[in-house]
Design a protein around this motif. Structure first.
Motif, PDB file in Angstrom:
ATOM      1  N   UNK A 126       0.947  -1.134  -0.016  1.00 52.71           N
ATOM      2  CA  UNK A 126       0.073   0.123  -0.087  1.00 52.71           C
ATOM      3  C   UNK A 126       0.848   1.230  -0.080  1.00 52.71           C
ATOM      4  N   UNK A 127       1.764   1.290   0.908  1.00 54.16           N
ATOM      5  CA  UNK A 127       2.706   2.448   0.823  1.00 54.16           C
ATOM      6  C   UNK A 127       3.503   2.657  -0.443  1.00 54.16           C
ATOM      7  N   UNK A 128       4.208   1.403  -0.823  1.00 53.95           N
ATOM      8  CA  UNK A 128       4.862   1.530  -2.208  1.00 53.95           C
ATOM      9  C   UNK A 128       3.996   1.849  -3.276  1.00 53.95           C
ATOM     10  N   UNK A 129       2.796   1.686  -3.258  1.00 53.89           N
ATOM     11  CA  UNK A 129       1.861   2.257  -4.337  1.00 53.89           C
ATOM     12  C   UNK A 129       1.525   3.720  -4.311  1.00 53.89           C
ATOM     13  N   UNK A 130       1.718   4.448  -3.165  1.00 56.45           N
ATOM     14  CA  UNK A 130       1.549   5.636  -2.783  1.00 56.45           C
ATOM     15  C   UNK A 130       2.715   6.220  -3.218  1.00 56.45           C
ATOM     16  N   UNK A 131       3.861   5.603  -3.133  1.00 54.88           N
ATOM     17  CA  UNK A 131       5.356   6.272  -3.488  1.00 54.88           C
ATOM     18  C   UNK A 131       5.210   6.221  -4.930  1.00 54.88           C
ATOM     19  N   UNK A 132       4.879   5.408  -5.785  1.00 56.66           N
ATOM     20  CA  UNK A 132       4.993   5.365  -7.117  1.00 56.66           C
ATOM     21  C   UNK A 132       4.280   6.140  -7.852  1.00 56.66           C
ATOM     22  N   UNK A 258      11.363  -1.813  -0.158  1.00 60.07           N
ATOM     23  CA  UNK A 258      11.920  -1.828  -1.288  1.00 60.07           C
ATOM     24  C   UNK A 258      11.668  -2.767  -2.209  1.00 60.07           C
ATOM     25  N   UNK A 259      11.332  -4.059  -1.866  1.00 59.15           N
ATOM     26  CA  UNK A 259      11.051  -5.075  -2.648  1.00 59.15           C
ATOM     27  C   UNK A 259       9.414  -4.847  -2.944  1.00 59.15           C
ATOM     28  N   UNK A 260       8.727  -4.371  -2.280  1.00 60.40           N
ATOM     29  CA  UNK A 260       7.294  -4.042  -2.454  1.00 60.40           C
ATOM     30  C   UNK A 260       7.276  -3.146  -3.690  1.00 60.40           C
ATOM     31  N   UNK A 261       8.151  -2.110  -3.503  1.00 55.79           N
ATOM     32  CA  UNK A 261       8.286  -1.133  -4.670  1.00 55.79           C
ATOM     33  C   UNK A 261       8.357  -1.695  -6.064  1.00 55.79           C
ATOM     34  N   UNK A 348      11.516  -0.807 -14.259  1.00 55.71           N
ATOM     35  CA  UNK A 348      11.306  -0.775 -12.924  1.00 55.71           C
ATOM     36  C   UNK A 348      12.318  -0.343 -12.283  1.00 55.71           C
ATOM     37  N   UNK A 349      13.529  -0.467 -12.462  1.00 55.55           N
ATOM     38  CA  UNK A 349      14.843  -0.113 -11.937  1.00 55.55           C
ATOM     39  C   UNK A 349      14.803   1.420 -11.633  1.00 55.55           C
ATOM     40  N   UNK A 350      14.537   2.214 -12.768  1.00 57.31           N
ATOM     41  CA  UNK A 350      14.679   3.503 -12.777  1.00 57.31           C
ATOM     42  C   UNK A 350      13.361   4.262 -11.951  1.00 57.31           C
ATOM     43  N   UNK A 351      12.277   3.694 -12.290  1.00 59.35           N
ATOM     44  CA  UNK A 351      10.960   4.333 -11.689  1.00 59.35           C
ATOM     45  C   UNK A 351      11.211   3.819 -10.069  1.00 59.35           C
ATOM     46  N   UNK A 352      11.593   2.639  -9.712  1.00 57.92           N
ATOM     47  CA  UNK A 352      11.781   2.360  -8.168  1.00 57.92           C
ATOM     48  C   UNK A 352      12.830   3.231  -7.609  1.00 57.92           C
ATOM     49  N   UNK A 353      13.998   3.562  -8.190  1.00 55.87           N
ATOM     50  CA  UNK A 353      15.024   4.385  -7.656  1.00 55.87           C
ATOM     51  C   UNK A 353      14.453   5.730  -7.486  1.00 55.87           C
TER      52      UNK A 353
END
Length: 478
Positions: A126-132, A258-261, A348-353
């Motif tokens: 849930x938190x990962x989705x907010x950050x993304x 981080x893995x959830x992201x 994915x790498x660029x967006x997560x970073x």
């Protein structure tokens, strides 16, 4: 992995009622263990040629009671009578689950996921989705977040493995009949049928073993860059997440987040780029079609095939019988596949970073750890390279990540993500060599073109002038 990771025998069934079931099994004379899976010796596996070979009946029957003996022969009969597809997937699932039940090399056993772990995964996703939301224009693709045990991962991902492996296994099954002279094929019909049944069993055994080992390594449903799980389910494996972060010196909450992201970013991409899954699986299939079976090796196996020694087929499969054809078409297929995997993983790498860097102090360290992990692969990934002649690793992950980051700087998040609107708009392998040239090249607007063509077809507008679009397309092709 063990020295003989793909043993022919089936491991014993794991009792559903835990230790109590094991005690009942021991009292009934079962529980032989993986070293003697059927309760009787197989040639070349400690049976006829091993200790006690002077009395082959004793070697076969041992101390089995009639109940165990009947069950063993029934299991072997099911293997030999298999008439399904090129892979015995029932056997594959059974082997995978038993491999999972045995635990990983470090002694960590699989276990049901507790309530607290499920809640932690749900909160992390849930938190990962907010950050993304700040890092990509693609909306959330995870309708739910789930925490899987390793056994649950096996069950959920087997359909995707079937789609990946069946095309290559089909080639082996067909080759088994083709290596015999035509005049002998009618006479050898029963033998060929038995060999194909054994081939399906061998593939099932090895795929099951490899999937079971991989279940002890993966941390989610998208680790290899392909969507292996059900659509819309962001999944993490708490036991493997903990093992992944064990020696990193990073708080486990940050590792999980981080893995959830990464998992949530994959879900967004596959959910909102509808053609992407078929594009990736089609690239795998296109590459597989260009793989040829080593008929010389297969002919040796067929010529020396002994129905009493089915492990010959297992050994041949374990050593690998596939050779990529050195043709321009096959090289192009490999380039398309490697580029597609790299573009997915690079995005994915660029967006997560971008999402993690301002918020997690460990973002850089975790990013590099994941990059190296994907670059080297584990023993299970190497196994699939042997089985289907393909390494599912993005060789150009870093190049792709730099290109996506440059696109973000030049065109913004919306302009970068708009490239996923059509496969022809994506960078090519050549573009990875010259990212600046691609970043500053004028791109064809497919949405506007579709609108113009629609108006022309309906007669509501003038005939569109596609001269500029054709020129742009020509520029892209250069």
């Amino acid at each position: 992995m063990s020295d003989t990771p793909f043993g022919f025998g089936l491991p014993p069934e794991e009792p559903e009622d835990g230790d109590e079931g094991k005690e009942k099994d021991q009292q009934s004379g079962g529980g032989q263990g993986p070293a003697n899976p059927f309760g009787f010796g197989l040639p070349g596996a400690g049976g006829f040629g091993g200790p006690g070979a002077d009395n082959p009946l004793a070697a076969m029957f041992g101390s089995l009671n009639p109940t165990d003996l009947g069950a063993a022969f029934q299991q072997l009969g099911q293997m030999l009578s298999y008439e399904g597809g090129p892979v015995n997937w029932d056997m594959a699932k059974q082997i995978a689950r038993q491999t999972v039940a045995q635990g990983t090399q470090d002694g960590v056993k699989d276990a049901s996921v507790g309530t607290a772990e499920r809640s932690a995964v749900e909160e992390a996703v849930r938190l990962a989705d907010l950050w993304l939301d700040d890092a990509t224009s693609l909306p959330s693709g995870a309708a739910s977040a789930v925490a899987w045990s390793r056994a649950e991962w096996v069950e959920a991902t087997l359909p995707a493995w079937q789609e990946l492996v069946d095309p290559v296994a089909e080639r082996v099954g067909a080759a088994m009949g083709d290596v015999l002279p035509e005049e002998m094929q009618a006479m050898a019909g029963p033998l060929i049928g038995m060999m194909r049944s054994m081939g399906g069993a061998m593939f099932g055994t090895q795929i099951g073993q490899a999937v079971g080992v991989l279940a002890g390594e993966v941390v989610g449903s998208t680790d290899i860059g392909l969507p292996l799980g059900p659509v819309g389910k962001a999944a993490l494996l708490p036991a493997n997440v903990e093992a992944f972060g064990k020696d990193l010196g990073v708080p486990k909450e940050e590792v999980r987040l981080y893995l959830a992201l990464r998992e949530a970013a994959h879900q967004r991409l596959f959910a909102h780029v509808p053609w992407l899954r078929s594009h990736l699986f089609g690239a795998v299939d296109g590459y597989a079609r260009g793989i040829k079976v080593d008929t010389a090796k297969l002919e040796d196996v067929v010529g020396q095939f002994d129905p009493q020694n089915p492990e010959q087929l297992q050994d041949a499969l374990q050593q690998g019988m596939f050779q990529p054809e050195d043709t321009p078409e096959q090289k192009a297929a490999l380039a398309r596949l490697e580029t597609a995997l790299a573009l997915v993983e690079g995005w994915v790498d660029a967006v997560v970073h971008a999402a993690a860097k301002p918020r997690l102090s460990s973002a850089d360290a975790l990013r590099e750890t994941l990059r190296r992990r994907r670059a080297t692969g584990g023993p299970a990934e190497q196994t699939f390279a042997t089985l289907i002649g393909l390494e599912l690793r993005p060789r150009r992950l870093r190049d792709a990540s730099r290109l996506w980051a440059s696109l973000t700087d030049a065109r913004g998040v919306d302009g970068r993500d708009a490239l996923w609107a059509h496969p022809d708009m994506l960078p090519t392998a050549t573009d990875l060599d010259d990212p600046d040239g691609f970043v500053h090249r004028e791109q064809l607007d497919f949405s506007e073109l579709d609108k113009m063509l629609g108006e022309a077809a309906s007669g509501s507008g003038e005939k569109p002038n596609l001269k500029k679009d054709d020129e742009s397309k020509g520029d892209d092709a250069e």
